[in-house]
Each structure stands twice: as C-alpha cells, then as structure tokens.
Scaffold this active site. Structure first.
Site, PDB file in Angstrom:
ATOM      1  N   GLY A 242      -6.262  67.427  -6.621  1.00 48.61           N
ATOM      2  CA  GLY A 242      -5.186  68.011  -5.834  1.00 48.61           C
ATOM      3  C   GLY A 242      -5.703  68.854  -4.689  1.00 48.61           C
ATOM      4  O   GLY A 242      -5.317  68.677  -3.552  1.00 48.61           O
ATOM      5  N   ILE A 468      -5.703  69.517 -13.135  1.00 42.83           N
ATOM      6  CA  ILE A 468      -6.062  68.708 -11.970  1.00 42.83           C
ATOM      7  C   ILE A 468      -7.538  68.331 -12.009  1.00 42.83           C
ATOM      8  O   ILE A 468      -8.186  68.157 -10.974  1.00 42.83           O
ATOM      9  CB  ILE A 468      -5.698  69.430 -10.657  1.00 42.83           C
ATOM     10  CG1 ILE A 468      -6.327  70.818 -10.584  1.00 42.83           C
ATOM     11  CG2 ILE A 468      -4.202  69.535 -10.508  1.00 42.83           C
ATOM     12  CD1 ILE A 468      -6.104  71.527  -9.266  1.00 42.83           C
ATOM     13  N   ALA A 512      -6.549  79.196 -14.601  1.00 45.40           N
ATOM     14  CA  ALA A 512      -7.262  79.386 -15.867  1.00 45.40           C
ATOM     15  C   ALA A 512      -6.920  80.724 -16.503  1.00 45.40           C
ATOM     16  O   ALA A 512      -6.506  80.797 -17.667  1.00 45.40           O
ATOM     17  CB  ALA A 512      -8.769  79.271 -15.638  1.00 45.40           C
ATOM     18  N   ASN A 618     -15.222  78.699 -20.421  1.00 46.99           N
ATOM     19  CA  ASN A 618     -15.959  77.520 -20.885  1.00 46.99           C
ATOM     20  C   ASN A 618     -17.016  77.208 -19.835  1.00 46.99           C
ATOM     21  O   ASN A 618     -16.687  76.780 -18.720  1.00 46.99           O
ATOM     22  CB  ASN A 618     -15.008  76.326 -21.055  1.00 46.99           C
ATOM     23  CG  ASN A 618     -15.706  75.101 -21.610  1.00 46.99           C
ATOM     24  OD1 ASN A 618     -16.857  74.817 -21.291  1.00 46.99           O
ATOM     25  ND2 ASN A 618     -15.007  74.346 -22.442  1.00 46.99           N
ATOM     26  N   PRO A 619     -18.296  77.415 -20.131  1.00 49.02           N
ATOM     27  CA  PRO A 619     -19.336  77.209 -19.119  1.00 49.02           C
ATOM     28  C   PRO A 619     -19.420  75.784 -18.595  1.00 49.02           C
ATOM     29  O   PRO A 619     -19.830  75.567 -17.446  1.00 49.02           O
ATOM     30  CB  PRO A 619     -20.627  77.585 -19.845  1.00 49.02           C
ATOM     31  CG  PRO A 619     -20.249  78.175 -21.130  1.00 49.02           C
ATOM     32  CD  PRO A 619     -18.811  77.926 -21.389  1.00 49.02           C
ATOM     33  N   GLN A 625     -16.327  72.958 -12.070  1.00 44.80           N
ATOM     34  CA  GLN A 625     -15.522  73.437 -10.952  1.00 44.80           C
ATOM     35  C   GLN A 625     -16.388  73.896  -9.790  1.00 44.80           C
ATOM     36  O   GLN A 625     -16.111  73.599  -8.630  1.00 44.80           O
ATOM     37  CB  GLN A 625     -14.630  74.588 -11.418  1.00 44.80           C
ATOM     38  CG  GLN A 625     -13.418  74.148 -12.194  1.00 44.80           C
ATOM     39  CD  GLN A 625     -12.505  73.321 -11.317  1.00 44.80           C
ATOM     40  OE1 GLN A 625     -11.799  73.845 -10.468  1.00 44.80           O
ATOM     41  NE2 GLN A 625     -12.503  72.022 -11.499  1.00 44.80           N
ATOM     42  N   VAL A 690     -12.818  80.541 -10.889  1.00 44.23           N
ATOM     43  CA  VAL A 690     -14.051  80.139 -10.203  1.00 44.23           C
ATOM     44  C   VAL A 690     -13.855  78.913  -9.316  1.00 44.23           C
ATOM     45  O   VAL A 690     -14.724  78.589  -8.508  1.00 44.23           O
ATOM     46  CB  VAL A 690     -15.199  79.843 -11.203  1.00 44.23           C
ATOM     47  CG1 VAL A 690     -15.575  81.077 -11.974  1.00 44.23           C
ATOM     48  CG2 VAL A 690     -14.834  78.693 -12.149  1.00 44.23           C
ATOM     49  N   GLU A 692     -12.214  78.074  -6.682  1.00 50.47           N
ATOM     50  CA  GLU A 692     -12.261  78.209  -5.223  1.00 50.47           C
ATOM     51  C   GLU A 692     -13.436  79.067  -4.781  1.00 50.47           C
ATOM     52  O   GLU A 692     -13.978  78.885  -3.697  1.00 50.47           O
ATOM     53  CB  GLU A 692     -10.938  78.774  -4.720  1.00 50.47           C
ATOM     54  CG  GLU A 692      -9.793  77.802  -4.972  1.00 50.47           C
ATOM     55  CD  GLU A 692      -8.447  78.330  -4.526  1.00 50.47           C
ATOM     56  OE1 GLU A 692      -8.172  79.524  -4.730  1.00 50.47           O
ATOM     57  OE2 GLU A 692      -7.657  77.545  -3.982  1.00 50.47           O
TER      58      GLU A 692
END
Length: 732
Positions: A242, A468, A512, A618-619, A625, A690, A692
């Site tokens: 997205g 997304i 998140a 969650n690493p 991301q 994280v 963006e």
C-alpha cells in the site's frame, strides 16, 4: 481503556511471546497461494462479471457528450456506467479528487466510464469503443511556474512556525548555508494494483478491496453512494502493498459498487497500471530552501526550512518541513510551507509523508554545513542533538536516543575509515560513504478489538486492522498470546472486516503500536472476565501455559470459558501524554556507494540502519519493514521520478517499465540494528513504529555518499548520471 499515564509493569513485560522473532503466521498462506487478495474470488457461488474503467483523455475540462452505443453492442457486454449517468456526487472526508460522477474533469485518467462484460478481455475491448467529446481547458502542470502564485495553506492545519529571531541571527552566524533542493513526484508502485469486487444483496453491499483503512473507506463509500454505512460490509484480509496509496477510497471500489448494481452481478474491477499512476494518489514534488547558520564550534544558531509543493484545489501541502521543527537544536528557527494549484492527480500520503522528502533535503544540508565547518558529519549531528522540542523547550521528548543510533552506527559501519571526497578508488570506481539521521513521529490513533476465549481454550482476536505486508497478523497474535498465557499457535487472528471493531488501521507507522494496544485493552477485559467467572484473587493472578493461576489453584482456560465461551471488547483511547511529551522515533542510516568515474553509474554497496523505536514487538517483521523501507530509499535516491508532461498534464512514465523502482540487483547487503529500549509513554506495549522510520534519511545518506565518492554535490533527486557526469572528469 484510556492510556493517560506512563505504562508501568504489565503482562507484556514478561516477553514470553512479545519481542520474540516469530515468523509470520500468515506466511504459509501467502507462499502457497492460499491468501485471498482483493481481485480473487472470495465466494464460490457468486457469478462474477468484469468491469474495465475508461480514464479521461484530458487533464482539465468538461465532458460534453459520450457515445457508448458501439460499446453496448460489443460481444459479452452486460452494462455500461458513465460519469454522466451518475452525476455529481458528494466527496468523502478523505478525498480531494473526484472519484467518479459529473461532467467535470479534474485530472488526466480520472474515471469517466466503466464497461461490465462477461470477461475481462471483452470489457477492455468494449471500453476502447467509447467516444468522448471534451471541452478542454488550460491547466497548471508545472510546479516551477505554479509556485510563483503559491499560497499559504490553512493556518490552523499547517501554520508557519517561528522561534527566536531567525532573520537577525542567520546573517550574523560565522558559517552559513543557503541552498535549494528538489524532490520529484513519486508513485507508490505497489505490486498489487488497486482492485475491488462488489456484490449487492438487496440494499446491502459487500466489497472486497485492497484498503489500508477499512472504516475510512466504508464511511466515504457510504457518502458517495448516499446510503447507510451499516449496510456496507468492507473486507480486506490481505493487501499486496500500500505505502499510503491505499489509505483512501479510490475509484476501483466506487466503480465496482456501481457496476454491480447496474449489471445485477458481482463485479470485479482493477485499475490498469497506467491508470493507477495517473488516477490514484502520489507523493507530490517539492522545491525546498534550507538556510543554516552555525558558530565555528558547529552549534546551530539559526535554521530555516521552506517548502513549495502543489495539489488539486482543496488539497494539502507535502509537509516537508515537519522534521526540521524537531530534529536539531538551534535558538532561532523558522519553517514555512506554500501550496500551489496543480491540475495533476491528487497528491497525498506516501510512506513517511513529509519526513521522507523533507529529510532528503535537510540531511544533505547538514552534510554541506559539516563540510563547511570542517566537522565530521556524524559529530556535527551529535553536537546539535536536543532532548526537548526546539520550538517548545518546555516539552521534552518521551525518549530520544539519536546519539546512540549515530555512535553505534558509526562504529559498526567503520565510519572512522572515511576518506576525503573523490580520493578513494577501486579500479574505475570511486568509493564513498554517507550518513543521515532519521526522525518519524509516533502517532496515536484509537484502536479497538474483540477477543474471544473458546471452550477449547483458544483465543480469537477480531479487529478491522489491516496487514499490508507489515506483520499485523503476527504481532496481534503475539500480544493476545502474551496477555492470555497461551501460545501463538492457540491464537486465531481475524482482520480486515468492517464487522469487527474499528482499529487504527495501517498508516503513519501507527498501526503496530496502536492496534496491539487495542488488543491489549480487550485482553485486559477478558482477563477480568476470566477472574470474575472463577472468583480468583486478582492481585496475584497469573495467565500461563493455557491456565489461570492464583496461589495453589490453577484452572484451564477451556474450563473457565465453558460451553458458550467468553467475549470482551474494548478500544484503546489516548490521553494527553503525546501533548506533554514529544513522541518520535529516531535512526541513523549509513551507506557506501561506488560511482563509475567514466559514466557516473551509481551502485549501492553497503547499507546499515540503526533504529530507536521503543520496544520491538517482533524483530523479524520489524527488520522486514526496515529493509523494505531502505530499498524504497534506494529507488527514491537513484531512479524514481514521475515525469510530468507539462503541456498535456499527465505522468508520462506511468508503468513499471518507465517508472523504475529498485529491484533485487540494486540492493546490496543490508544490516538493521534496533536499540534495546522501551517508551512507557507510547502505550502499554511501550512500542513505537518502524515502517516509515526505515525510509527517512536513506536517500540523503546515498546522496551524501555519492558526494563523498565524487566531490559532486547533487541537490535534485533522483541522483542520475546526467547530474554527475559533468563534474566527474575533474575527480577522475
């Protein structure tokens, strides 16, 4: 639940499940093709027809007439809906552009008709037979020209800011910089197109679509169709990308609903790629002026950032100055934005709107100042760190460790070995390294969830939150598992359906933290219901191993649930902590590039991101991301640009052949480090986003590395070889 005081110790802090590197629970569905995306068949008993949209062939003007007779007689055609048939419609809260309806053309490829046929190919062929008579008007398509008459945007929404006396302090500063920077129009370019399926049952409408924000879309679709939103069910269980392009209701969903009504069948509509680029939203181009004045010791005395961007009438500016209000200290400051009218497709949010293009300019300017001062670029940034909002010194940051990101990044990257510009060579390649700081604010949006405890002892979470590709399914499962004392395998997560409680949705990197906080709130209620049901002592109750324990007594959750199960629902609301304390995420990007000394070809060789973003839920999904954002930054730095035809008013390179995103071959080794931290003021999860942050500053780090490699400073993105080659002979 209302979060109005800093979080103390809570069940999330056990970190039995939360914070663990758990692979995506939806991963197997995706790699085996079982995940159903918007355009795929969701109901086996539906008789699908296909809609093909026709876009306007002019950028501004009016439709005088439409001849659809030949198209109606084409093989397989069931119905045709035209914008003239529909007439003017009320715009929703979240849209600037006209999605469909009426004779006015606002921009090129605005939807003007939909052909519905038995097959996609028949619909496409028939659409080409429609003849449209236009009355074309002169439009504004050139930002350079339009910015001459740009105006101040809405003062309440986007005010200019001043602190101290910039006009006096800047010319008095011992070292100054006054430079202009340019960023181009950019496309989200998600792999999955904008696509929807609509089906009516009487006056009730079901829509399967690709939406980041279920409730926003539902509200705007109800407004467009002039119907009760409670009679619309909107579903988006899986989304193939997205990046902000699917935040707002788009033409595909509107056309599918109208087409299904006209044909009396379920109708599938997808926007062709050229229409996506010219019909949906994009990141607007900017022209930015940055002035910095500093003392000889490197401390900033004056800083100003001005930005010009354009949009349709009634639109908003690209907020490229926002990060400059927060990132560095300086007693005398000024920021301003001006908005020009452009008759191009709607400019709107694209991953890290504001900060992404703003940092593309600011972090080059910081490098240029460091060079003028003779101070290492990392140290220059550290010298100007601040622990309070520079424009509101009474307002501290909730947690800020930009210095930690810069120092750790420099150590891990080998920054100390950096050489002077144009001095490091490997054969025909000039090698350079660059750095940039990153900032992205932590936004708080109300988010709700419903949690069920079944008689089998399983936990089901329902929320209209979307995934997304970010890992929402997984981190929501981890949150519920941690709170209820079960394993992730014992949690079922159901997302992306308007029948579920309204969530924060996916956008602004708030998804998140906010969505898991909403699940936390619902789980607190469910825990209370469990304790009340069996009369345990709430002070020492423990949820663990599928049981609830107090003292020597332990009861399986399945037994507590009983045959009917237990259900709890709640929404996380936010107090004033984000007003009393500035909440932001921080990072540092380090990049090594190689530039061919003869051609100017740029290759990125190494990338490192160090992120300070609260608790990492969650690493694995968080790293995914960040590396995706870093990849996006490579494209923005070196290749991505929507080329505007300033005579006809459209984006020329409107497909993935002409609009060049970064691909696997462009991406080198990427390393991501998360600082071990929590932010108790952000939420009970003590987390921040994280998605963006990983993009912010990347392009500037690349541009700075190119300068270090070549000695050629480029202030206009993308950094293509034609902008370098004129300066290369001197260094080569």
């Amino acid at each position: 639940m209302k979060f109005d005081r800093p979080a103390t110790t809570n069940p999330i802090d056990n970190l039995t499940v939360v914070g663990r590197p758990i692979h995506r629970i939806d991963g197997a569905l995706k790699v085996t093709g079982q995940a159903t995306y918007a355009y795929e068949g969701h109901e086996p008993d539906l008789d699908y027809a296909y809609g093909y949209p026709l876009g306007a062939a002019i950028a501004k003007g009016r439709i005088l007439a439409m001849d659809v007779e030949a198209a109606k007689s084409a093989p397989g055609v069931l119905s045709i809906v035209t914008t003239l048939d529909v007439g003017d419609r009320e715009k929703g809260e979240y849209n600037t552009a006209t999605l469909f309806g009426g004779s006015k053309v606002q921009h090129y490829h605005q939807a003007v008709a939909l052909v519905i046929a038995e097959t996609f190919e028949q619909a496409r062929a028939a659409a080409s037979l429609i003849k449209v008579e236009y009355e074309e008007e002169a439009g504004s398509y050139d930002l350079d020209e339009a910015m001459k008459t740009a105006v101040k945007p809405d003062e309440e929404e986007e005010p200019d800011t001043e602190f101290g006396d910039f006009d006096t302090a800047f010319p008095r500063s011992p070292v100054t910089l006054d430079a202009h920077y340019r960023t181009p129009d950019q496309s989200h370019a998600a792999m999955e197109p904008h696509a929807s399926i609509a089906a009516w049952a009487g006056d009730a409408l079901r829509v399967w679509t690709s939406s980041q924000m279920i409730d926003w879309w539902r509200q705007d679709l109800a407004t467009f169709l002039d119907m009760d939103k409670e009679k619309i069910q909107l579903m988006s269980p899986f989304i193939g990308g997205g990046f902000g392009g699917k935040l707002f209701l788009r033409a595909d969903a509107v056309l599918a609903a109208l087409g299904a009504k006209a044909a009396g069948r379920a109708v599938k509509v997808t926007l062709p790629r050229p229409m996506i680029m010219n019909n949906t939203t994009h990141r607007p181009a900017t022209v930015q002026r940055i002035r910095i004045g500093a003392a000889a010791d490197g401390k900033i005395e004056a800083i100003a950032h001005e930005s010009w961007s354009g949009d349709l009438p009634g639109g908003k500016p690209e907020t490229a100055v926002n990060q400059t209000r927060l990132l560095y200290a300086g007693a005398n400051r000024m920021t301003a934005m001006r908005l020009a009218t452009l008759d191009l497709a709607e400019g709107n949010a694209m991953r890290a709107p504001g900060e992404a293009p703003g940092l593309m300019a600011l972090e080059i300017a910081m490098d240029e100042m460091a060079d003028k001062l003779g101070i290492d670029p990392v140290e220059f940034r550290i010298i100007n760190d601040t622990q309070v909002d520079p424009e509101h010194p009474e307002r501290p940051f909730s947690h800020r460790d930009l210095i930690g990101c810069l120092r750790l990044g420099a150590e891990r990257f080998g920054w100390q070995g950096r050489q002077t510009p144009g001095s490091r060579r490997e054969g025909n390649w000039l090698i350079g390294t660059g750095v940039a700081a990153a900032l992205r604010n932590n936004l708080l949006v109300p988010s709700g969830a419903r949690v069920r405890l079944t008689r089998e002892g399983r936990v089901t979470v329902e929320t209209d939150m979307t995934d997304i590709g970010t890992g929402s399914y997984t981190i929501i499962a981890q949150t519920a598992a941690e709170m209820m004392g079960v394993t992730v395998e014992e949690v079922d997560v159901r997302l992306g359906d308007s029948r579920f409680p309204v969530s924060a949705g996916s956008g602004g990197q708030f998804g998140a933290n906010c969505s898991t906080a909403g699940v936390y709130a619902a789980c607190v209620k469910l825990r209370d219901a469990v304790v009340k049901t069996i009369g345990l002592n709430t002070e020492d109750v423990v949820f663990e191993g599928g049981q609830v324990r107090s003292g020597n007594r332990a009861v399986p959750l399945a037994e507590v649930a009983g045959p009917e199960g237990l259900v709890a629902e709640d929404t996380m609301e936010w107090g004033d902590l984000s007003k009393t304390h500035q909440q932001s995420t921080f990072g540092a990007h380090f990049v090594e590039v190689a530039v061919d000394m003869a051609s100017g070809e740029c290759r990125v060789r190494r990338m490192l991101a160090v992120c300070a973003a609260g608790r990492i839920l969650n690493p694995i999904t968080a790293r995914s991301q960040v590396i995706g954002a870093m990849t996006m930054g490579v494209g923005a730095a070196l290749s991505e640009e929507l080329a505007v035809d300033t005579r006809r008013g459209f984006f020329v390179n409107h497909d993935l052949a002409g609009y060049e995103v970064a691909v696997h071959a462009d991406i080198p080794h990427q390393e991501v480090i998360f600082l071990d931290e929590t932010d108790p003021m952000s939420s009970p999860m003590k987390a921040k986003g994280v998605g963006e942050l990983g993009l912010c500053g990347v392009s500037a780090a690349i541009s700075n590395a190119v300068y270090n490699a070549t000695g050629v400073r480029v202030r206009e993105y993308p950094v293509t070889l034609d902008k370098l080659i004129g300066g290369l002979p001197e260094v080569a």
